[in-house]
Design an enzyme around this catalytic site. Structure first.
Site, mmCIF file in Angstrom:
data_model
loop_
_atom_site.group_PDB
_atom_site.id
_atom_site.type_symbol
_atom_site.label_atom_id
_atom_site.label_comp_id
_atom_site.label_asym_id
_atom_site.label_seq_id
_atom_site.Cartn_x
_atom_site.Cartn_y
_atom_site.Cartn_z
ATOM 1 N N LYS A 127 -6.849 -1.541 -15.955
ATOM 2 C CA LYS A 127 -7.102 -2.670 -15.061
ATOM 3 C C LYS A 127 -7.756 -2.120 -13.781
ATOM 4 C CE LYS A 127 -5.517 -5.456 -11.485
ATOM 5 N NZ LYS A 127 -6.868 -5.469 -10.925
ATOM 6 N N GLY A 140 -3.482 3.460 -5.313
ATOM 7 C CA GLY A 140 -3.744 2.301 -4.459
ATOM 8 C C GLY A 140 -2.884 2.363 -3.214
ATOM 9 N N SER A 141 -2.589 1.200 -2.674
ATOM 10 C CA SER A 141 -1.889 1.144 -1.386
ATOM 11 C C SER A 141 -0.373 1.288 -1.554
ATOM 12 C CB SER A 141 -2.189 -0.196 -0.718
ATOM 13 O OG SER A 141 -1.658 -1.230 -1.514
ATOM 14 N N ASN A 142 0.297 1.611 -0.468
ATOM 15 C CA ASN A 142 1.752 1.777 -0.515
ATOM 16 C C ASN A 142 2.505 0.491 -0.862
ATOM 17 O OD1 ASN A 142 0.754 4.166 0.852
ATOM 18 N ND2 ASN A 142 2.919 4.656 0.963
ATOM 19 N N VAL A 187 1.691 -2.045 -2.676
ATOM 20 C CA VAL A 187 1.564 -2.363 -4.108
ATOM 21 C C VAL A 187 2.276 -1.302 -4.949
ATOM 22 C CG1 VAL A 187 -0.056 -2.666 -6.018
ATOM 23 C CG2 VAL A 187 -0.555 -3.695 -3.803
ATOM 24 N N GLY A 188 2.066 -0.035 -4.610
ATOM 25 C CA GLY A 188 2.718 1.049 -5.363
ATOM 26 C C GLY A 188 4.233 0.910 -5.340
ATOM 27 N N CYS A 211 -8.560 8.107 0.727
ATOM 28 C CA CYS A 211 -7.159 8.472 0.967
ATOM 29 C C CYS A 211 -7.085 9.822 1.657
ATOM 30 C CB CYS A 211 -6.416 8.523 -0.370
ATOM 31 S SG CYS A 211 -7.214 9.585 -1.567
ATOM 32 N N GLU A 220 -2.201 3.914 8.133
ATOM 33 C CA GLU A 220 -3.493 4.166 7.490
ATOM 34 C C GLU A 220 -4.436 3.010 7.832
ATOM 35 O OE1 GLU A 220 -3.947 3.599 3.204
ATOM 36 O OE2 GLU A 220 -4.930 5.555 3.084
#
Ligand code: NAD
Length: 493
Positions: free
Chosen positions: A180, A233-235, A237-238, A289, A390
């Site tokens: 995805k 990806g971002s924190n 979402v992770g 990143c 970030e």
């Protein structure tokens, strides 16, 4: 793919077939340097297509697992060759879809090819051990087996290389994949699938499903037949996915945000250091990143460093990334631009001194896209928001430290732990920094974003979850499980 005179529609790729979404809905992707240019429309898929993709990956698994491992590696090598043969088109697509400068797009395509080549070789290095038994008639050994169907969820900022290295490692290990991509960059992601189609990868081994994170990404996290999920990806979402995966006991690998320190000691080569801050902070519009985001200077050289840096920042050519002389393109979309501009306002409100940039650019080539001026803040203190969070844009925060010890403390005083660098010729200090910096990888006199596929890649602290590294000789750990075998014979009488 179907094409009308003005718009191309792209489809999912499931079990070797193009598949439309049962929602009959699509989403459009625009060129961030010129929002009037629509790059195509993509399927807003539903759980039905996701389930179809997982079924296909499950059905393809037994024969893919049985395919000789080096033969699996050959598909990866051939796909890498295909990308190399079409490198120019891939680079231009990255420029159009992400807004990267040509130089940055070139670097991503090279990185993609190198990673695929290295990781194809893992198919020949899936070794185990033979281990002596207490019983002299028993031979014992270990072997790696593929974990099964793997979900791959990728971000927009390095959309080709990250997907390429996750998928190549999965294939080398014998896993099948449901991929995805980010909804901001589905086309270049689909081009990776095209490379595997071009080399006749068996149907069902790679399945590509576009759609929202909340439906397709979330569905991958929850799907009982997906044994492992590799996410970048971002924190926020992770961390969300992590909880869903923990509930069902699957394996998770997450590479997330960074806030990378760039420490400059008194004896550093300031020409080199300032040039590298420019590349590290403003390359890819700071949307990496591994970007350089905190520059920590010793007080004795701070003024000289800033005097050298600011003219270089002001000379940067920002504009249409399709033009050869452009050094920095747009940021990826309107939402990102607004978020970066808000961080700039927060920096000003919290008392940081704006030394360069600090605004949206709207003149000439920048008039129809999402452009933010390369921005430098001085007088930043470790507690400020711009020193801690970030920003993911072209914004650098300069902090001035009284001593090396204070610089190291500040460098570590952060939730993230991805990359880092120190500029010095003092070997003792350089080694001390390398041993004590809290980061997944570190450098001396090199840019924060330098990485190569034969070395492990990944972060600690808030950057990495799951304890697995990508790439390097350990990259296969995530995609494999160990099996131990004991064989009893009667051959010693
Ligand atoms: P993002 O977290 O918004 O999206 C990443 C992926 O997750 C996308 O495919 C998205 O569709 C999907 N997603 C969104 N919501 C989801 C949900 N609820 N469940 C499952 N999946 C969902 O990140 P982004 O904006 O695409 O990428 C930028 C971030 O990625 C930055 O924080 C950057 O630092 C990080 N990044 C980290 C690395 C690394 O190796 N550490 C590399 C590149 C980017």
């Amino acid at each position: 793919m179907t094409q009308t005179s003005s718009l191309t529609t792209y489809y999912n790729y499931i079990d070797g077939q193009e598949v439309a979404s049962s929602s009959n809905e699509t989403f459009k992707v625009e060129n961030p340097a010129n929002k009037s240019e629509i790059l195509g429309e993509f399927q807003k898929s539903t759980e039905a297509e996701l389930n179809q993709a997982v079924e296909a990956a499950k059905a393809a698994l037994p024969s893919w697992k049985k395919t000789a491992a080096p033969a699996r590696g050959e598909y990866i090598q051939k796909a890498a060759r295909y990308i190399e043969e079409h490198a120019e088109e891939y680079k231009l697509q990255l420029v159009r879809e992400v807004g990267k400068s040509y130089k940055d797009a070139d670097a991503e395509v090279i990185r993609t090819i190198r990673a695929m080549r290295y990781l194809s070789g893992e198919s020949e290095r899936l070794t185990g051990e033979t281990i002596p038994s207490w019983d002299s008639q028993v031979r014992g050994y270990t072997k790696r087996e593929p974990i099964g169907v793997v979900g791959v969820i990728t971000p927009w900022n390095v959309p080709l290389a990250i997907a390429a290295w996750k998928i190549a490692t999965a294939f080398a290990c014998g896993c099948t994949v449901v991929f995805k991509p980010s909804s901001q960059t589905p086309l270049i992601s689909q081009w990776l699938v095209e490379a595997y189609k071009a080399v006749d990868l068996p149907a069902g081994v790679l399945n590509f499903v576009t759609g929202s994170g909340s439906v397709i990404g979330n569905g991958i996290a929850k799907h009982k037949d997906i044994k492992a999920v590799s996410f970048t990806g971002s924190n926020p979402v992770g961390n969300t996915i992590n909880k869903l995966i923990a509930e069902r006991g699957a394996r998770f690998q997450a590479e997330m945000g960074g806030k990378n320190p760039f420490v400059v000691l008194e004896d550093a080569d300031l020409e080199l250091a300032t040039s590298n801050v420019i590349d590290g902070g403003f390359g890819e519009s700071g949307q990496r990143c591994t970007a350089t985001s905190r520059v920590i200077l010793m007080k004795d050289i701070a003024d000289e460093f800033i005097e050298k840096l600011i003219p270089k920042v002001e000379k940067l050519k920002v504009g249409n990334p399709m033009n050869n002389d452009t050094q920095m393109g747009p940021v990826v979309d309107e939402g990102s631009m607004k978020s970066i501009l808000e961080y700039i306002e927060t920096g000003k409100k919290e008392g940081a001194e704006l030394l360069a940039g600090g605004k949206q650019l709207t003149d000439d080539e920048c008039s129809n896209g999402y452009f933010v001026a390369p921005t430098v803040f001085g007088g930043v203190t470790p507690d400020m928001t711009i020193a801690q969070e970030e920003i993911f844009g072209p914004v650098i925060s300069i902090m001035v430290a009284d001593s090396y010890e204070q610089a190291l403390d500040w460098a570590n005083d952060i939730d993230y732990g991805l990359s880092s660098t120190i500029y010095t010729n003092n070997m003792d200090k350089a080694m001390h920094f390398m041993d004590n910096i809290e980061a997944g990888f570190t450098h001396v006199n090199m840019m924060t974003m330098h990485s190569e596929p034969q070395f492990p890649f990944g972060g600690i602290k808030g950057t990495g979850l799951g304890g697995f590294r990508e790439q390097g000789s350990v990259g296969i750990d995530f995609y494999t499980e160990w099996k131990t075998g004991y064989i009893k014979t009667h051959d010693n009488n």
